[in-house]
Design a protein around this motif. Sequence first.
Motif, PDB file in Angstrom:
ATOM      1  N   SER A  11       0.824  -1.217   0.000  1.00  0.00           N
ATOM      2  CA  SER A  11       0.000   0.000   0.000  1.00  0.00           C
ATOM      3  C   SER A  11       0.842   1.244   0.000  1.00  0.00           C
ATOM      4  N   ASN A  12       2.121   1.176   0.428  1.00  0.00           N
ATOM      5  CA  ASN A  12       2.987   2.344   0.497  1.00  0.00           C
ATOM      6  C   ASN A  12       3.811   2.555  -0.763  1.00  0.00           C
ATOM      7  N   ARG A  13       3.703   1.689  -1.736  1.00  0.00           N
ATOM      8  CA  ARG A  13       4.503   1.850  -2.951  1.00  0.00           C
ATOM      9  C   ARG A  13       3.880   2.942  -3.817  1.00  0.00           C
ATOM     10  N   THR A  14       4.444   4.143  -3.732  1.00  0.00           N
ATOM     11  CA  THR A  14       3.873   5.256  -4.483  1.00  0.00           C
ATOM     12  C   THR A  14       4.000   5.045  -5.974  1.00  0.00           C
ATOM     13  N   SER A  15       4.950   4.224  -6.412  1.00  0.00           N
ATOM     14  CA  SER A  15       5.106   3.999  -7.843  1.00  0.00           C
ATOM     15  C   SER A  15       3.994   3.132  -8.406  1.00  0.00           C
ATOM     16  N   TYR A  52       8.933  19.472 -18.049  1.00  0.00           N
ATOM     17  CA  TYR A  52       7.705  19.727 -17.293  1.00  0.00           C
ATOM     18  C   TYR A  52       6.564  18.782 -17.665  1.00  0.00           C
ATOM     19  N   ASN A  53       6.368  18.558 -18.959  1.00  0.00           N
ATOM     20  CA  ASN A  53       5.272  17.676 -19.363  1.00  0.00           C
ATOM     21  C   ASN A  53       5.503  16.249 -18.884  1.00  0.00           C
ATOM     22  N   ASP A  54       6.745  15.765 -18.966  1.00  0.00           N
ATOM     23  CA  ASP A  54       7.034  14.407 -18.496  1.00  0.00           C
ATOM     24  C   ASP A  54       6.811  14.277 -16.995  1.00  0.00           C
ATOM     25  N   ILE A  55       7.233  15.297 -16.255  1.00  0.00           N
ATOM     26  CA  ILE A  55       7.043  15.257 -14.799  1.00  0.00           C
ATOM     27  C   ILE A  55       5.558  15.222 -14.459  1.00  0.00           C
ATOM     28  N   CYS A  56       4.793  16.099 -15.089  1.00  0.00           N
ATOM     29  CA  CYS A  56       3.358  16.159 -14.791  1.00  0.00           C
ATOM     30  C   CYS A  56       2.645  14.892 -15.237  1.00  0.00           C
ATOM     31  N   LYS A  57       2.978  14.403 -16.422  1.00  0.00           N
ATOM     32  CA  LYS A  57       2.323  13.220 -16.979  1.00  0.00           C
ATOM     33  C   LYS A  57       2.549  11.995 -16.104  1.00  0.00           C
ATOM     34  N   ASN A  58       3.692  11.929 -15.440  1.00  0.00           N
ATOM     35  CA  ASN A  58       4.025  10.774 -14.607  1.00  0.00           C
ATOM     36  C   ASN A  58       3.751  11.009 -13.132  1.00  0.00           C
ATOM     37  N   SER A  61       6.556  10.066  -7.238  1.00  0.00           N
ATOM     38  CA  SER A  61       7.447   9.192  -6.473  1.00  0.00           C
ATOM     39  C   SER A  61       8.905   9.425  -6.858  1.00  0.00           C
ATOM     40  N   THR A  62       9.776   9.206  -5.907  1.00  0.00           N
ATOM     41  CA  THR A  62      11.216   9.267  -6.163  1.00  0.00           C
ATOM     42  C   THR A  62      11.626   8.213  -7.181  1.00  0.00           C
ATOM     43  N   ASN A  63      10.994   7.039  -7.119  1.00  0.00           N
ATOM     44  CA  ASN A  63      11.307   5.989  -8.086  1.00  0.00           C
ATOM     45  C   ASN A  63      11.051   6.459  -9.517  1.00  0.00           C
ATOM     46  N   THR A  64       9.983   7.223  -9.705  1.00  0.00           N
ATOM     47  CA  THR A  64       9.656   7.725 -11.037  1.00  0.00           C
ATOM     48  C   THR A  64      10.689   8.750 -11.494  1.00  0.00           C
ATOM     49  N   ILE A  65      11.089   9.663 -10.610  1.00  0.00           N
ATOM     50  CA  ILE A  65      12.110  10.661 -10.963  1.00  0.00           C
ATOM     51  C   ILE A  65      13.411   9.966 -11.341  1.00  0.00           C
ATOM     52  N   ASN A  66      13.813   8.996 -10.536  1.00  0.00           N
ATOM     53  CA  ASN A  66      15.062   8.284 -10.804  1.00  0.00           C
ATOM     54  C   ASN A  66      15.020   7.559 -12.144  1.00  0.00           C
ATOM     55  N   SER A  67      13.874   6.988 -12.466  1.00  0.00           N
ATOM     56  CA  SER A  67      13.746   6.262 -13.720  1.00  0.00           C
ATOM     57  C   SER A  67      13.741   7.210 -14.916  1.00  0.00           C
ATOM     58  N   LEU A  68      12.992   8.312 -14.807  1.00  0.00           N
ATOM     59  CA  LEU A  68      12.847   9.236 -15.929  1.00  0.00           C
ATOM     60  C   LEU A  68      14.127   9.993 -16.248  1.00  0.00           C
ATOM     61  N   PHE A  69      14.838  10.441 -15.209  1.00  0.00           N
ATOM     62  CA  PHE A  69      15.910  11.408 -15.424  1.00  0.00           C
ATOM     63  C   PHE A  69      17.305  10.917 -15.043  1.00  0.00           C
ATOM     64  N   ILE A 100      17.883   5.220 -13.261  1.00  0.00           N
ATOM     65  CA  ILE A 100      18.088   4.375 -12.087  1.00  0.00           C
ATOM     66  C   ILE A 100      16.787   3.638 -11.790  1.00  0.00           C
ATOM     67  N   ASP A 101      16.866   2.342 -11.653  1.00  0.00           N
ATOM     68  CA  ASP A 101      15.689   1.526 -11.347  1.00  0.00           C
ATOM     69  C   ASP A 101      15.639   1.303  -9.840  1.00  0.00           C
ATOM     70  N   SER A 102      15.181   2.315  -9.115  1.00  0.00           N
ATOM     71  CA  SER A 102      15.099   2.207  -7.651  1.00  0.00           C
ATOM     72  C   SER A 102      13.742   1.640  -7.248  1.00  0.00           C
ATOM     73  N   ASP A 103      13.686   1.149  -6.033  1.00  0.00           N
ATOM     74  CA  ASP A 103      12.457   0.516  -5.545  1.00  0.00           C
ATOM     75  C   ASP A 103      12.248   0.896  -4.084  1.00  0.00           C
ATOM     76  N   TYR A 104      12.227   2.210  -3.831  1.00  0.00           N
ATOM     77  CA  TYR A 104      12.099   2.694  -2.466  1.00  0.00           C
ATOM     78  C   TYR A 104      10.656   2.582  -1.977  1.00  0.00           C
ATOM     79  N   LEU A 105      10.529   2.291  -0.696  1.00  0.00           N
ATOM     80  CA  LEU A 105       9.256   2.478  -0.010  1.00  0.00           C
ATOM     81  C   LEU A 105       9.287   3.882   0.565  1.00  0.00           C
TER      82      LEU A 105
END
Length: 233
Positions: free
Chosen positions: A36-40, A126-132, A153-161, A164-169
């Motif tokens: 339930s805490n996985r924001t991604s 900006y569009n990528d950040i908002c879209k995701n 989510s931080t996981n999304t930022i790390n993946s997009l930019f 990095i394939d992170s998997d933080y809770l």
Amino acid sequence: MKGILDLRKTPRGRAILFFGAYFFFFLLLIIMMRFSNRTSNYNYDDNKNKNEVSFESITNNNYVFTYNVYLDDLKYTFTGERNGNITKINYLDNIYYKVDNTFYDSNNMIVDNPIMFPLFLDNNNYNDICKNSYFESKTVYEDSHLRFDYLLSTNTINSLFHNIDSDYLEEANKIIYSTDKNRDVYQINYLLDSYCLLNNLCEKSLKLEIVYDKFGSVSKIEVPDNLNNNTSE
């Protein structure tokens, strides 16, 4: 089933059943909390309000801006103006110029990007950040300007930019867009505590505040004579 019935006949057996039941209860609770805490795991495709804001005024690349970085207990302020492919930046009484993707100081020396956390000030992102991001709420004020709150989510930022394939809770980062009545964005606030802490970029907190003004009113930016050969109309 017979084994369980046999255990219930003795005090030791009943104790084993009691603690076994508690073990499986808490194991199930931990598993539920983890997922339930996985924001991604936000279902972005079902988030129909995510494209309610527009960055058109900003992506026309003619504006004045103020960029405040609140990193832990310190504040850093960048101001500037942009016209087309040229941006003039003021920071700590120094003037820098960005021509296309290259930065220069006032002596025409190529320098590193002086802007902190530049990916969040790059309007190409900006569009990528908002879209995701995940739409959370909208507020309409009496003067007709609007506020849109999103989660990212931080996981999304790390993946997009950062590739990095992170998997933080984590607790999600927050983005607040302020817009005019036409939903054109003129201010962005990023609350990035999770992003900066999980990526070891700060000790406590990170907040970014970007304010845009005077859209379409910046005339040709005068650059030093020795930079003229690097600029284009």
